[in-house]
Enzyme design. Structure first.
Site, PDB file in Angstrom:
ATOM      1  N   ARG A 187     -20.367  20.379 -18.241  1.00  0.00           N
ATOM      2  CA  ARG A 187     -20.298  20.451 -19.706  1.00  0.00           C
ATOM      3  C   ARG A 187     -21.650  20.312 -20.376  1.00  0.00           C
ATOM      4  NH1 ARG A 187     -15.691  16.262 -21.263  1.00  0.00           N
ATOM      5  NH2 ARG A 187     -17.038  15.068 -19.915  1.00  0.00           N
ATOM      6  N   ARG A 230     -26.287  11.577 -14.454  1.00  0.00           N
ATOM      7  CA  ARG A 230     -26.779  10.941 -15.684  1.00  0.00           C
ATOM      8  C   ARG A 230     -27.427   9.569 -15.485  1.00  0.00           C
ATOM      9  NH1 ARG A 230     -22.484   9.663 -19.197  1.00  0.00           N
ATOM     10  NH2 ARG A 230     -21.353  11.137 -17.882  1.00  0.00           N
ATOM     11  N   TYR A 277     -22.067  12.127  -8.667  1.00  0.00           N
ATOM     12  CA  TYR A 277     -22.495  12.101  -7.271  1.00  0.00           C
ATOM     13  C   TYR A 277     -21.545  12.862  -6.353  1.00  0.00           C
ATOM     14  CZ  TYR A 277     -19.287   8.259  -5.905  1.00  0.00           C
ATOM     15  OH  TYR A 277     -18.191   7.498  -5.618  1.00  0.00           O
ATOM     16  N   ILE A 278     -20.235  12.812  -6.638  1.00  0.00           N
ATOM     17  CA  ILE A 278     -19.286  13.509  -5.752  1.00  0.00           C
ATOM     18  C   ILE A 278     -19.501  15.026  -5.857  1.00  0.00           C
ATOM     19  CG2 ILE A 278     -16.828  13.939  -5.298  1.00  0.00           C
ATOM     20  CD1 ILE A 278     -16.295  11.018  -6.161  1.00  0.00           C
ATOM     21  N   CYS A 325     -16.016   7.484   0.885  1.00  0.00           N
ATOM     22  CA  CYS A 325     -17.318   7.257   1.534  1.00  0.00           C
ATOM     23  C   CYS A 325     -17.380   7.694   3.004  1.00  0.00           C
ATOM     24  CB  CYS A 325     -17.690   5.782   1.517  1.00  0.00           C
ATOM     25  SG  CYS A 325     -16.973   4.805   0.216  1.00  0.00           S
ATOM     26  N   GLU A 362     -22.781  15.877  -4.023  1.00  0.00           N
ATOM     27  CA  GLU A 362     -22.663  15.715  -2.570  1.00  0.00           C
ATOM     28  C   GLU A 362     -21.874  16.875  -1.964  1.00  0.00           C
ATOM     29  OE1 GLU A 362     -22.957  10.840  -2.339  1.00  0.00           O
ATOM     30  OE2 GLU A 362     -20.981  11.753  -2.351  1.00  0.00           O
ATOM     31  N   GLU A 412     -43.708   4.182   4.178  1.00  0.00           N
ATOM     32  CA  GLU A 412     -45.012   3.553   3.926  1.00  0.00           C
ATOM     33  C   GLU A 412     -45.533   3.879   2.525  1.00  0.00           C
ATOM     34  OE1 GLU A 412     -48.517   4.906   6.205  1.00  0.00           O
ATOM     35  OE2 GLU A 412     -47.356   6.658   6.799  1.00  0.00           O
ATOM     36  N   GLU A 431       0.862  -1.194   0.000  1.00  0.00           N
ATOM     37  CA  GLU A 431       0.000   0.000   0.000  1.00  0.00           C
ATOM     38  C   GLU A 431       0.893   1.236   0.000  1.00  0.00           C
ATOM     39  OE1 GLU A 431      -3.306   0.978  -0.313  1.00  0.00           O
ATOM     40  OE2 GLU A 431      -2.270   2.900  -0.191  1.00  0.00           O
ATOM     41  N   CYS A 439     -12.173   4.591   0.125  1.00  0.00           N
ATOM     42  CA  CYS A 439     -13.426   4.645   0.887  1.00  0.00           C
ATOM     43  C   CYS A 439     -13.191   5.105   2.320  1.00  0.00           C
ATOM     44  CB  CYS A 439     -14.081   3.264   0.869  1.00  0.00           C
ATOM     45  SG  CYS A 439     -15.580   3.194   1.836  1.00  0.00           S
ATOM     46  N   HIS A 467     -47.022   3.010   9.860  1.00  0.00           N
ATOM     47  CA  HIS A 467     -47.489   4.385   9.918  1.00  0.00           C
ATOM     48  C   HIS A 467     -47.144   5.039  11.249  1.00  0.00           C
ATOM     49  CE1 HIS A 467     -50.103   7.722   8.866  1.00  0.00           C
ATOM     50  NE2 HIS A 467     -50.613   7.648  10.086  1.00  0.00           N
ATOM     51  N   LYS A 494     -16.598  11.479   3.826  1.00  0.00           N
ATOM     52  CA  LYS A 494     -17.648  12.223   3.117  1.00  0.00           C
ATOM     53  C   LYS A 494     -18.975  12.135   3.848  1.00  0.00           C
ATOM     54  CE  LYS A 494     -20.277  10.169   0.557  1.00  0.00           C
ATOM     55  NZ  LYS A 494     -20.527   9.446  -0.676  1.00  0.00           N
TER      56      LYS A 494
HETATM   57  P1  FAD Z   1      -9.341   1.904  -3.402  1.00  0.00           P
HETATM   58  O1  FAD Z   1     -10.170   1.864  -2.201  1.00  0.00           O
HETATM   59  O2  FAD Z   1      -9.133   3.198  -4.087  1.00  0.00           O
HETATM   60  O3  FAD Z   1      -7.911   1.323  -2.961  1.00  0.00           O
HETATM   61  C1  FAD Z   1      -6.810   1.303  -3.819  1.00  0.00           C
HETATM   62  C2  FAD Z   1      -5.546   1.437  -2.967  1.00  0.00           C
HETATM   63  O4  FAD Z   1      -4.417   1.145  -3.774  1.00  0.00           O
HETATM   64  C3  FAD Z   1      -5.315   2.839  -2.439  1.00  0.00           C
HETATM   65  O5  FAD Z   1      -5.156   2.797  -1.049  1.00  0.00           O
HETATM   66  C4  FAD Z   1      -4.035   3.311  -3.134  1.00  0.00           C
HETATM   67  O6  FAD Z   1      -3.242   4.136  -2.301  1.00  0.00           O
HETATM   68  C5  FAD Z   1      -3.348   1.993  -3.404  1.00  0.00           C
HETATM   69  N1  FAD Z   1      -2.420   2.000  -4.537  1.00  0.00           N
HETATM   70  C6  FAD Z   1      -2.641   2.497  -5.779  1.00  0.00           C
HETATM   71  N2  FAD Z   1      -1.584   2.222  -6.577  1.00  0.00           N
HETATM   72  C7  FAD Z   1      -0.694   1.527  -5.821  1.00  0.00           C
HETATM   73  C8  FAD Z   1       0.583   0.940  -6.099  1.00  0.00           C
HETATM   74  N3  FAD Z   1       1.116   0.957  -7.310  1.00  0.00           N
HETATM   75  N4  FAD Z   1       1.229   0.312  -5.079  1.00  0.00           N
HETATM   76  C9  FAD Z   1       0.694   0.261  -3.822  1.00  0.00           C
HETATM   77  N5  FAD Z   1      -0.521   0.775  -3.543  1.00  0.00           N
HETATM   78  C10 FAD Z   1      -1.213   1.393  -4.515  1.00  0.00           C
HETATM   79  N6  FAD Z   1     -18.466   4.303  -2.895  1.00  0.00           N
HETATM   80  C11 FAD Z   1     -19.592   3.886  -2.280  1.00  0.00           C
HETATM   81  O7  FAD Z   1     -19.955   2.716  -2.389  1.00  0.00           O
HETATM   82  N7  FAD Z   1     -20.351   4.761  -1.545  1.00  0.00           N
HETATM   83  C12 FAD Z   1     -19.992   6.064  -1.373  1.00  0.00           C
HETATM   84  O8  FAD Z   1     -20.690   6.823  -0.693  1.00  0.00           O
HETATM   85  C13 FAD Z   1     -18.798   6.502  -1.982  1.00  0.00           C
HETATM   86  N8  FAD Z   1     -18.382   7.781  -1.812  1.00  0.00           N
HETATM   87  C14 FAD Z   1     -17.213   8.173  -2.365  1.00  0.00           C
HETATM   88  C15 FAD Z   1     -16.810   9.491  -2.173  1.00  0.00           C
HETATM   89  C16 FAD Z   1     -15.645   9.957  -2.724  1.00  0.00           C
HETATM   90  C17 FAD Z   1     -15.216  11.359  -2.479  1.00  0.00           C
HETATM   91  C18 FAD Z   1     -14.844   9.055  -3.515  1.00  0.00           C
HETATM   92  C19 FAD Z   1     -13.576   9.532  -4.130  1.00  0.00           C
HETATM   93  C20 FAD Z   1     -15.232   7.755  -3.716  1.00  0.00           C
HETATM   94  C21 FAD Z   1     -16.423   7.298  -3.150  1.00  0.00           C
HETATM   95  N9  FAD Z   1     -16.876   5.983  -3.337  1.00  0.00           N
HETATM   96  C22 FAD Z   1     -18.038   5.581  -2.754  1.00  0.00           C
HETATM   97  C23 FAD Z   1     -16.127   5.035  -4.203  1.00  0.00           C
HETATM   98  C24 FAD Z   1     -15.294   4.062  -3.379  1.00  0.00           C
HETATM   99  O9  FAD Z   1     -14.423   4.788  -2.534  1.00  0.00           O
HETATM  100  C25 FAD Z   1     -14.506   3.154  -4.307  1.00  0.00           C
HETATM  101  O10 FAD Z   1     -15.395   2.505  -5.190  1.00  0.00           O
HETATM  102  C26 FAD Z   1     -13.722   2.087  -3.544  1.00  0.00           C
HETATM  103  O11 FAD Z   1     -12.843   2.651  -2.607  1.00  0.00           O
HETATM  104  C27 FAD Z   1     -12.947   1.197  -4.530  1.00  0.00           C
HETATM  105  O12 FAD Z   1     -12.167   0.276  -3.833  1.00  0.00           O
HETATM  106  P2  FAD Z   1     -10.862  -0.311  -4.510  1.00  0.00           P
HETATM  107  O13 FAD Z   1     -10.375  -1.389  -3.592  1.00  0.00           O
HETATM  108  O14 FAD Z   1     -11.082  -0.640  -5.915  1.00  0.00           O
HETATM  109  O15 FAD Z   1      -9.810   0.893  -4.517  1.00  0.00           O
END
Ligand code: FAD
Length: 449
Positions: A200, A206, A179-180, A48, A183, A443, A35, A43, A438, A51
């Site tokens: 745009r 959408r 959504y971001i 998530c 929100e 409901e 990581e 997240c 109710h 936020k």
């Molecule tokens: P991530 O959680 O992004 O994890 C990827 C990890 O890989 C990161 O920690 C990164 O640092 C690490 N990484 C990247 N490249 C490398 C590398 N080469 N070597 C080592 N580490 C690396 N989803 C919801 O379901 N509900 C929500 O309300 C919601 N709100 C969101 C709000 C915001 C502002 C954002 C930006 C996203 C939101 N999401 C939400 C989306 C959600 O966060 C993602 O869908 C989810 O985190 C995806 O998980 P993932 O494991 O694919 O990647």
């Protein structure tokens, strides 16, 4: 197998990678996860979780106003302390980051706090220079905010930086209409900023039902959020007083104190070395995978946002779990992408599952649409002129509910339970046969005519 350093090397400890690493280790695999930033991923660290906590914080602006109609004496101008909320939110993020880390450690997953890149079908190079081998590699690197190319774009922030602002800006411009964007428009507005949202096209959110998103647009405009459509960034210019002058097509320039880009997310595959394993990325930079999350290189899999299937945390988690159960648990499992509920934590929030009205008409032809357009009891007493809208889309021939879409207080909380009924292919008659609870907003779901 004994010839490799690990059975599984996971790149990225976000939602998908953490689940895959933990469950694979529980199935007996020798697992390491690299990581480059913080365990927990988008997240937990900058998505998530923080936020949603800001959304809760923001909502008090309206609650404190409404409280007066319910007999509470609240100062006419209650004060908001951003630093207090920020510190508490970031402390909660630290707590969850710690919990994720100890869960991995307690499952004997080795956490390597470094960037990793692929150097071949079974090898990975760490930022510190060490090269390790693994029988299988899981790409779970997620996505990052896309920043449009325009003059002065370096003056803008993204969702990565927004949780670390020193103060709430007086005037904010948000680019995007997903959504971001919506929100954060709500969050900043509730914290007292003047918000301009530019996009745009003239469509927000959408993928959501047209009537529902129109209702959000109407309510947001009524609250004072300024929408500018058909506006493309021309440039950002930093003024002598530190403010930012944003020029765009079709509209006059706007002067703001902060510009936030919420213009989509791109898979984190740049420089990841996937070509060394013969993997070709798609046009958006995502890793193409099959139903088992396996890439074109048999030893390399990918889950979560990097595959650009459905960019949501619960989906990344399911993909990580299915991968671990299939590959290391002897229990072949595939993710079912049908009827995934989704929400927008706007003010008020939106939630939906299944087909929108227009999708259902295109796919099924003959559909019946039921709506309930009402003012929540609490809003009536509070003199808050905001109407909820619930929509149920049914296949005419079978009476089956194929879509449920709502906007109004607690819509995401209500929809999660109703989504079970839609997923279970229940009919309108099944909803009607259920006695109303109710008085509640929910409901309305069993009272639609
Ligand atoms: P991530 O959680 O992004 O994890 C990827 C990890 O890989 C990161 O920690 C990164 O640092 C690490 N990484 C990247 N490249 C490398 C590398 N080469 N070597 C080592 N580490 C690396 N989803 C919801 O379901 N509900 C929500 O309300 C919601 N709100 C969101 C709000 C915001 C502002 C954002 C930006 C996203 C939101 N999401 C939400 C989306 C959600 O966060 C993602 O869908 C989810 O985190 C995806 O998980 P993932 O494991 O694919 O990647």
């Amino acid at each position: 197998m004994a010839g490799y350093d690990y059975d599984l090397f996971v790149i990225g400890a976000g939602s998908g990678g953490t689940r895959a690493a933990r469950v694979s280790a529980a199935h007996g695999a020798r697992v390491a996860v690299a990581e480059e930033y913080r365990v927990g991923g988008t997240c937990v660290i900058r998505g998530c979780v923080p936020k949603k906590l800001l959304v809760y914080g923001a909502h008090f602006a309206e609650d404190l106003k409404d409280a007066q109609r319910f007999g509470w004496r609240v100062p006419s101008a209650p004060e908001f302390d951003w630093k207090c909320l920020q510190e508490n939110v970031l402390a909660e993020v630290d707590r969850i980051n710690g919990a994720y880390t100890s869960t991995l450690e307690s499952h004997s997953v080795e956490i390597i706090p470094e960037r990793a890149v692929v150097t071949g079908p079974n090898s990975v190079k760490l930022a510190g220079g060490r090269e390790v081998t693994a029988e299988r590699i899981l790409i779970a690197v997620g996505a990052r905010p896309a920043v449009p190319e325009c003059k002065g774009s370096e003056h803008g922030i993204t969702s990565n930086e927004v949780f670390h602002l020193d103060a709430i800006p007086r005037r904010v411009l948000i680019a995007g209409a997903g959504y971001i964007a919506n929100e954060f428009a709500g969050i900043f507005h509730q914290f007292g900023a003047h918000v301009t949202l530019i996009n745009r096209s003239d469509v927000i959110l959408r993928s959501y039902d047209a009537q529902i998103r129109d209702r959000l647009l109407q309510i947001s405009m009524m609250k004072g959020i300024d929408f500018r459509f058909h506006a493309e960034f021309a440039g950002i210019e930093k003024q002598a007083d530190g403010s930012l002058k944003v020029s765009m097509t079709n509209h006059d320039p706007v002067e703001v104190d902060c510009v936030m880009f919420a213009t989509g997310r791109v898979p984190n595959t740049e420089g990841l070395g996937l070509e060394s394993a013969g993997i070709e990325l798609d046009a958006k930079g995502a890793v193409p995978v099959d139903e088992d999350s396996q890439s074109s290189c048999p030893s390399i899999y990918a889950v979560g946002d990097v595959t650009n299937r459905v960019q949501l945390t619960p989906v990344a988690i399911r993909e990580g779990q299915a991968f671990a159960d299939t590959v290391f648990g002897g229990k072949p499992t595939r993710v079912d992408y049908d009827c995934i509920p989704a929400a927008v934590f706007s003010h008020p929030p939106i939630a939906g599952v299944g087909m929108t009205e227009s999708e259902a008409k295109q796919k099924l032809g003959n559909v019946r649409v039921y709506t309930s357009d009402f003012r929540a009891m609490k809003n009536v007493l509070a003199n808050r002129n905001e109407r909820c809208l619930y929509k149920m889309i049914c296949e005419a021939e079978t009476d089956r509910v194929v879509g449920l879409h709502m906007i109004g207080p607690d819509a995401p909380e209500i929809l999660q339970a109703a989504a079970i009924a839609v997923k279970a292919r229940l009919t309108k008659a099944d909803f009607d046969a259920t006695v109303a609870l109710h008085p509640s907003m929910a409901e309305e779901l069993v009272l639609m005519r």
